[in-house]
Design a protein around this motif. Structure first.
Motif, short mmCIF file in Angstrom:
data_model
loop_
_atom_site.label_atom_id
_atom_site.label_comp_id
_atom_site.label_asym_id
_atom_site.label_seq_id
_atom_site.Cartn_x
_atom_site.Cartn_y
_atom_site.Cartn_z
N ASP A 105 38.22 29.31 38.73
CA ASP A 105 38.59 30.28 39.76
C ASP A 105 37.51 30.30 40.83
O ASP A 105 36.41 29.76 40.64
N SER A 107 35.68 32.80 44.18
CA SER A 107 35.57 34.01 44.98
C SER A 107 36.30 33.77 46.30
O SER A 107 36.83 32.68 46.55
N LYS A 221 37.66 30.65 34.67
CA LYS A 221 38.99 31.22 34.67
C LYS A 221 39.00 32.59 33.99
O LYS A 221 38.40 32.77 32.93
N ASP A 222 39.64 33.53 34.62
CA ASP A 222 39.85 34.88 34.09
C ASP A 222 38.57 35.71 34.01
O ASP A 222 38.55 36.77 33.37
N ASP A 223 37.49 35.26 34.67
CA ASP A 223 36.28 36.09 34.74
C ASP A 223 36.46 37.06 35.92
O ASP A 223 35.75 37.01 36.93
N ASP A 224 37.45 37.94 35.76
CA ASP A 224 37.89 38.78 36.87
C ASP A 224 36.83 39.78 37.33
O ASP A 224 36.72 40.07 38.52
N THR A 227 34.35 37.99 39.49
CA THR A 227 35.00 37.60 40.74
C THR A 227 35.14 38.80 41.68
O THR A 227 34.85 38.70 42.88
N ASP A 228 35.56 39.93 41.14
CA ASP A 228 35.70 41.14 41.95
C ASP A 228 34.35 41.58 42.52
O ASP A 228 34.26 41.97 43.70
#
Length: 260
Positions: A105, A107, A221-224, A227-228
């Motif tokens: 993913d 940023s 992936k899915d390290d939300d 990322t936020d």
């Protein structure tokens, strides 16, 4: 017995909380290429890493109120290092492309620059049309390599791939290449070197899907949550002018991408 069980439960919960707190405070490991890529990432005279992206990374970490550490990693293995957990994010001029988004993913993008063709000053052929019969050098596993593979496949050009950007530069200077294709900002710095006297930027590559949406920070992936936090920090350093200021300092122009 019930009292002992309650005490044990409270103690276990407290220890777990302390463990999670300690883990949350561990430094974020920022993966950059172990091969210097000035003016984005390179080592100073005291041996410390610096450059536009290193300083920008420090500003982003300050905005997140997180401690970070630079973790040099070979470019060819930088995505596997992220996926395996050796590093927590990639901040190394990595363009957001569909192919990369299938495995990691990103940023939101923080800067964009096009690819640029560099050749000897006396090279007079138009580019890219004048590449027929020529030898073109490109760093592998980059958007410029993807562009060369897709956009130049119908031309009679010998495309040679290299592991490191400096290898491409050296072979151009040594006369083993006719033209190189690399990031425009990096090439501006390159042609200003004493040893590159007699070489210049001839043209920039056109807008192409190979170059993606701009450069972003790669995360697993899915390290939300991370990322936020990164997206919030990127918005902050754009709003307060930090990114633009660093860009002007290193490049003499503003290459930052803002959502505003």
């Amino acid at each position: 017995m019930k009292l002992h069980l309650l005490t044990a439960t409270v103690l276990t919960t407290a220890l777990t909380s302390i463990t999670f707190s300690a883990q949350a405070e561990e430094p974020l490991r920022i993966g950059i290429s172990a091969e210097p890529y000035p003016p984005f990432t390179y080592t100073s005279s005291n041996g410390e890493w610096t450059g536009f992206e290193v300083e920008l990374a420090n500003a982003i970490c300050d905005a997140m109120q997180r401690e970070c550490e630079i973790t040099p990693t070979g470019w060819s293995g930088i995505i596997p290092s992220l996926k395996s957990g050796r590093i927590d994010m990639i901040m190394n001029s990595m363009s957001i492309t569909e192919a990369r988004q299938r495995v990691i993913d990103f940023s939101s993008p923080y800067y964009f620059t096009p690819g640029a063709y560099v050749a000897a000053t006396d090279f007079t052929d138009e580019l890219p049309e004048g590449l027929d019969g020529k030898v073109l050098g490109v760093q592998s596993a980059t958007t410029n390599a993807t562009f060369a593979r897709r956009a130049l496949r119908d031309q009679d050009v010998d495309v040679r791939l290299y592991d490191q950007a400096e290898q491409v530069n050296r072979d151009l200077l040594a006369g083993r290449l006719d033209v190189i294709l690399a990031d425009e900002i990096a090439m501006r710095e390159f042609v200003e070197r004493d040893e590159a006297d007699g070489f210049e930027i001839k043209a920039t590559a056109p807008h192409h899907a190979a170059y993606g949406e701009g450069v972003g920070i790669g995360v697993r992936k899915d390290d939300d949550a991370l990322t936020d936090s990164l997206n919030t920090a990127i918005a902050q350093i754009n709003a307060d002018g930090t990114c633009s200021s660093l860009s002007e300092q290193y490049f003499g122009t503003d290459v930052c991408i803002s959502d505003e």
